[in-house]
Design an enzyme around this catalytic site. Structure first.
Site, mmCIF file in Angstrom:
data_model
loop_
_atom_site.group_PDB
_atom_site.id
_atom_site.type_symbol
_atom_site.label_atom_id
_atom_site.label_comp_id
_atom_site.label_asym_id
_atom_site.label_seq_id
_atom_site.Cartn_x
_atom_site.Cartn_y
_atom_site.Cartn_z
ATOM 1 N N LYS A 187 36.790 31.876 25.004
ATOM 2 C CA LYS A 187 37.790 32.475 24.099
ATOM 3 C C LYS A 187 39.110 32.699 24.836
ATOM 4 C CE LYS A 187 39.265 36.423 22.789
ATOM 5 N NZ LYS A 187 40.690 36.114 22.593
ATOM 6 N N GLU A 261 36.629 40.191 36.217
ATOM 7 C CA GLU A 261 37.839 40.042 37.042
ATOM 8 C C GLU A 261 38.918 40.853 36.343
ATOM 9 O OE1 GLU A 261 38.170 38.336 39.825
ATOM 10 O OE2 GLU A 261 36.523 36.892 39.860
ATOM 11 N N CYS A 295 47.463 39.386 38.180
ATOM 12 C CA CYS A 295 46.545 40.495 38.496
ATOM 13 C C CYS A 295 46.657 40.905 39.960
ATOM 14 C CB CYS A 295 45.120 40.079 38.176
ATOM 15 S SG CYS A 295 44.715 38.466 38.835
ATOM 16 N N GLU A 392 48.938 49.704 36.555
ATOM 17 C CA GLU A 392 49.342 48.296 36.579
ATOM 18 C C GLU A 392 50.441 48.094 35.539
ATOM 19 O OE1 GLU A 392 46.513 45.411 35.048
ATOM 20 O OE2 GLU A 392 46.926 44.126 36.753
#
Ligand code: NAD
Length: 482
Positions: A187, A261, A295, A392
């Site tokens: 997906k 992850e 990331c 983040e």
């Protein structure tokens, strides 16, 4: 900067887009063919640099997810029983076709995601091909990957990926799963579905048997239906930590294998003995590459106090030379922010940083009138407790902190719930080793940043997730003992 005797301007160098043939609408790739969604739902994917719609894409509902998992399950016995050399050959073919159609993929990735063409052309697409080549090499050598063990594939893998490296994340997920004999339902993210759908074309062209890879487009509800489906044996997720936690709760007790992850808040640590100009280049690459939608971005600069002013001055001078704008222009350094929602998130976190007492620096730069844009930004006067030092941001925003001793650098670098990556800049190899053995980060780069190779494992500690992708390590999450 010294004045030049003449103006030095870049001429426009826009990549042509006619190599990409967009359909008005896309269905789901199930059982080797594009089919209409049973849900009857669809959504538009837009070019974030212009806000223009690119195509209508099917939004898979529960029945569609069920059909895709069914197709993957039906394809599993034959695919897993195929001689390994045959799987290897098919993966190799996918890699070659990606290379053949590299320009088409690069342009499409830039149109749909907003990243500079020089990055999709030189990083995303070549690395995606490299992953398929690399795992094509492993497919018939699993006895060497797992010495003394007889392994077999897990079954059907549900793979959910984010929007920052759409094709590359698809390659990271698909190549090891297929090499080990699993079948897949993938997906893609809702803002960047198009390169995965073009990849479906490549998989069909490579003669991958129908049902071995199925691609369902849609938003969070499609992802949730997929990871919860009882016909799935393994879930591999790349995305935010919040969604990762939700998925972990959803699969707990089901017996499904899981790898996550997730996010990061990496420290890029510059010591006073580093080559400062190179370090500044590394800091710029670390946070402004792909608009900071990375990331493992070096989003916290930790700079040793004695050189802090010099490094910040050099950084500001370098920022003034970055070119922000049309992602299709080959000279562009920073493209568009991927979506309106992401732009809002970046803006609100930077505002929060200012409220908490940080000082903002942004070089003068004219942003295009339409689309989603954020200038390269440096926040100084940041304290470890500030939100911009902890959360983040996932945008082109660097938070600067200082330190005096190596021990303080380690303490500050590890003062985060994440643990994905870090950078160390020093001329002393002994200091690199001392630091890297103490940093709680899956990857530590020394005197470089954002280096990727399919042979090198990647993954996190703490709330950055668990499991490794890449390298021989990347095979392990897709097998069990025979
Ligand atoms: P996100 O978690 O919002 O979405 C990621 C994917 O999950 C999308 O495809 C989305 O549709 C899907 N999804 C959303 N809710 C879901 C649910 N409840 N169940 C199942 N699927 C669901 O993340 P994002 O904003 O697309 O991506 C940015 C995040 O991804 C950042 O935190 C970044 O650090 C992380 N990321 C990590 C890595 C890594 O290797 N560690 C790589 C790239 C991105």
């Amino acid at each position: 900067m010294p004045e030049l005797p003449f103006p030095l301007e870049y001429a426009p160098a826009r990549e042509a887009t006619d190599i990409v043939q967009l359909a008005a609408s896309y269905g789901l790739f199930i059982g080797g063919a594009f089919v209409a969604a049973r849900s009857g739902e669809s959504f538009m994917t837009v070019n974030p640099a212009t806000e223009e719609p690119l195509a209508s894409v099917a939004a898979a509902g529960d029945d569609d997810v069920d059909a895709a998992v069914g197709a993957a399950r039906a394809a599993f016995p034959a695919w897993s029983a195929l001689p390994a050399r045959q799987r290897s050959k098919l993966l190799y073919r996918v890699a070659r076709l990606l290379q053949d159609r590299a320009r088409e993929f690069a342009v499409l990735e830039t149109l749909d995601g907003g990243k500079p063409i020089k990055e999709s052309r030189d990083v995303d697409v070549p690395l995606a091909a490299a992953h398929f080549f690399y795992y094509a090499g492993w497919a018939d050598k699993l006895d060497y990957a797992f010495p003394g063990r007889q392994v077999r594939p897990l079954g059907v893998a549900a793979q959910v990926i984010p929007w920052n490296f759409p094709l590359l994340m698809a390659a990271w997920k698909l190549a090891p799963a297929l090499a080990t004999g699993n079948t897949v339902v993938l997906k893609p993210a809702e803002t960047t579905p198009l390169s995965a759908l073009l990849l479906a074309d490549v998989l069909a062209e490579a003669d991958l048997p129908p049902g071995v890879v199925n691609i369902v487009t849609g938003g969070p509800s499609t992802g949730a239906a997929l990871v919860r489906h009882p016909g799935v044996d393994k879930v591999a997720f790349t995305g935010s930590t919040d969604v990762g936690k939700e998925i972990r709760r959803a699969v707990a007790g089901t017996g499904k294998a899981l790898t996550l992850e997730l996010g990061g808040k990496a420290a890029n640590i510059v010591f006073e003995d580093a080559a400062l100009d190179q370090a500044v280049e590394g800091v710029v690459n670390g946070i402004y590459f792909n608009q900071g939608h990375v990331c493992c971005a070096g989003s916290r600069l930790l700079v040793q106090e004695a050189v802090a002013d010099a490094v910040i001055d050099k950084l500001k001078a370098r920022l003034a030379t970055l070119r922000v704008g049309d992602p299709l222009d080959k000279n562009t350094d920073l493209g568009a922010i991927n979506s309106r929602a992401q732009l809002d998130k970046i803006t609100s976190l930077v505002d929060a940083g200012v409220e908490e007492g940080a000082t903002v620096y942004q070089p003068p730069c004219a942003l295009p009138p339409r689309g989603y844009w954020f200038p390269p930004t440096v926040l100084t006067g940041v304290h470890p407790s500030h939100r911009v030092a902890q959360e983040e941001i996932f945008g082109p925003v660097l938070s600067v902190l200082t330190f005096r001793t190596p021990a303080e650098a380690v303490a500050k670098a590890n003062n985060t719930r994440y643990g994905l990556s870090a950078g160390v800049w020093t001329e002393k190899a002994s200091k690199v080793l001392w630091m890297s053995s103490r940093l709680r980060a899956g990857v530590v780069w020394a005197n470089t940043y954002n280096r990727f190779d399919p042979a090198s494992p990647f993954g996190g500690f703490k709330e950055s997730g668990f499991g490794r992708e890449g390298g021989v390590h990347g095979l392990a999450p897709y097998v069990r003992n025979a």
